[in-house]
Design a protein around this motif. Structure first.
Motif, short mmCIF file in Angstrom:
data_model
loop_
_atom_site.label_atom_id
_atom_site.label_comp_id
_atom_site.label_asym_id
_atom_site.label_seq_id
_atom_site.Cartn_x
_atom_site.Cartn_y
_atom_site.Cartn_z
N HIS A 161 45.38 -29.91 59.42
CA HIS A 161 45.28 -28.49 59.86
C HIS A 161 44.66 -27.74 58.82
O HIS A 161 43.89 -26.70 59.38
CB HIS A 161 46.30 -27.72 60.89
CG HIS A 161 46.53 -28.82 62.02
ND1 HIS A 161 46.12 -29.27 62.42
CD2 HIS A 161 48.22 -29.07 61.51
CE1 HIS A 161 46.77 -29.98 63.66
NE2 HIS A 161 48.22 -29.93 62.92
N CYS A 162 44.71 -27.83 57.80
CA CYS A 162 43.95 -27.23 56.51
C CYS A 162 42.22 -27.64 56.56
O CYS A 162 42.60 -28.34 56.19
CB CYS A 162 44.71 -27.13 55.48
SG CYS A 162 46.58 -26.52 55.08
N LEU B 182 43.43 -23.69 53.31
CA LEU B 182 43.26 -22.42 53.71
C LEU B 182 44.01 -23.13 55.32
O LEU B 182 43.20 -24.00 55.79
CB LEU B 182 41.83 -22.53 53.90
CG LEU B 182 41.32 -22.01 51.99
CD1 LEU B 182 40.48 -21.68 52.67
CD2 LEU B 182 41.94 -20.95 51.65
N PRO B 183 45.40 -22.92 55.08
CA PRO B 183 45.65 -23.37 57.10
C PRO B 183 44.81 -22.90 58.13
O PRO B 183 44.46 -21.68 57.35
CB PRO B 183 46.72 -22.49 56.73
CG PRO B 183 47.49 -22.39 55.16
CD PRO B 183 45.99 -22.74 54.77
N PRO B 184 45.10 -22.60 58.71
CA PRO B 184 43.91 -22.01 60.24
C PRO B 184 44.67 -20.48 59.42
O PRO B 184 45.34 -20.10 59.33
CB PRO B 184 44.99 -22.85 61.74
CG PRO B 184 45.32 -23.65 61.12
CD PRO B 184 46.19 -23.66 59.43
N VAL B 185 43.73 -20.21 60.31
CA VAL B 185 43.42 -18.30 59.68
C VAL B 185 44.05 -17.13 60.82
O VAL B 185 43.76 -17.84 61.82
CB VAL B 185 42.05 -17.96 59.71
CG1 VAL B 185 41.66 -18.81 58.36
CG2 VAL B 185 40.75 -17.95 59.93
N SER B 186 44.35 -15.97 60.45
CA SER B 186 45.61 -14.98 61.11
C SER B 186 44.88 -14.03 60.90
O SER B 186 46.21 -12.93 61.65
CB SER B 186 46.77 -15.72 61.78
OG SER B 186 47.46 -15.73 60.84
#
Lengths: 109, 174
Positions: free
Chosen positions: A74-75, A103-107
């Motif tokens: 997912h990165c 970079l993991p999923p952004v939030s």
């Protein structure tokens, strides 16, 4: 590989072999959950030769930080502050020293 | 603590300011301090513009019935700044009448009920500013490398993932 006599192909083959033996320093930065799973914010990889981003993920990143397996699919990755599209990972060559972001999923927001 | 002089306004920038860029047309800010909403929105005001639209994201005290004590943000700061600058430039390309654009995000610990993000834009008439700000907050949530963690009353912490994120588990992306 047929490189008989064609000077342009020979030139390409030579330059490729030079590139493929050059060591590369990849400064890897981890964020959010990737930072927690890696247990560090930053790790410097000394590659003996260039790797594609897909090779780097398997042979360097996961070999050193196996816990990243949980979220790696997912990165997304950045090289020198630019996103690398997932479909380009197999062909994108880490051939020069660079800063790579995991970079993991952004939030944000 | 230092002050910036910019287009007729003074801005306070203490050690909490992590990254900031500005031009005549946009201002981009990442900071550990509370966002000074009034000063940032005021900066957008232009004599030839009759509208300033703004979006302010504030931290919520609940998620799916659980009590959230606080939120903690982190960013890949130089890349986030680059991406936010890119958003401001795209806003001004898509809506050429825009006057000024501000994109500001707070980082570190943000207590409940405080502002975490501000996007504001001015334009001669309201429609352009409203549309541009609405587009920009969706885009910021999709691409800017910033992460938040919710800290729950029971002590558990969870990394969040935006629905808009283009590379997450909620949406396929290549």
């Amino acid at each position: 590989v047929a490189i008989k006599g064609d000077p342009s192909v020979l030139k390409l083959a030579e330059s490729t072999s030079i590139v493929s033996h050059r060591p590369v320093q990849v400064t890897c930065l981890f964020f959010a959950e990737a930072r927690e799973l890696a247990g560090t914010r930053r790790h410097v990889f000394e590659l003996p030769a260039p790797q594609t981003l897909a090779q780097f993920k398997r042979e360097s990143l996961l070999a050193t930080f196996p816990d990243l397996e949980r979220i790696l699919a997912h990165c997304l990755f950045s090289v020198n502050l630019q996103y690398i599209s997932r479909s380009d990972e197999a062909t994108y060559l880490l051939a020069a020293d660079c800063e790579l972001g995991v970079l993991p999923p952004v939030s944000g927001g | 603590v230092s002050y910036f002089y910019l287009s007729g306004h003074f801005f306070l920038a203490g050690s909490a300011t992590m990254a900031r860029t500005e031009s005549d047309h946009h201002q981009i800010l990442l900071t550990n301090a509370a966002l000074d909403i009034t000063a940032l929105v005021d900066w957008c005001v232009e004599p030839h513009c009759g509208a300033v639209a703004s979006f302010i994201g504030t931290t919520r005290n609940n998620f799916e019935g659980r009590t959230v004590l606080r939120l903690e943000y982190e960013a890949y700061e130089p890349m986030a700044l680059t991406q936010m600058q890119g958003l401001a430039a795209q806003m001004q390309d898509k809506w050429p009448d825009l006057g000024k654009v501000v994109i500001a995000h707070r980082l570190g610990e943000v207590p409940i009920g405080e502002s975490s993000v501000l996007i504001a834009a001015s334009s001669p008439h309201r429609r352009e500013a409203l549309e541009a700000v609405s587009w920009a907050i969706d885009e910021l949530k999709a691409v800017v490398p910033i992460w938040k963690q919710e800290v729950y009353q029971e002590g558990e912490r969870v990394w969040k993932e935006n629905r808009e994120c283009r590379h997450g588990t909620r949406r396929d992306h290549d």
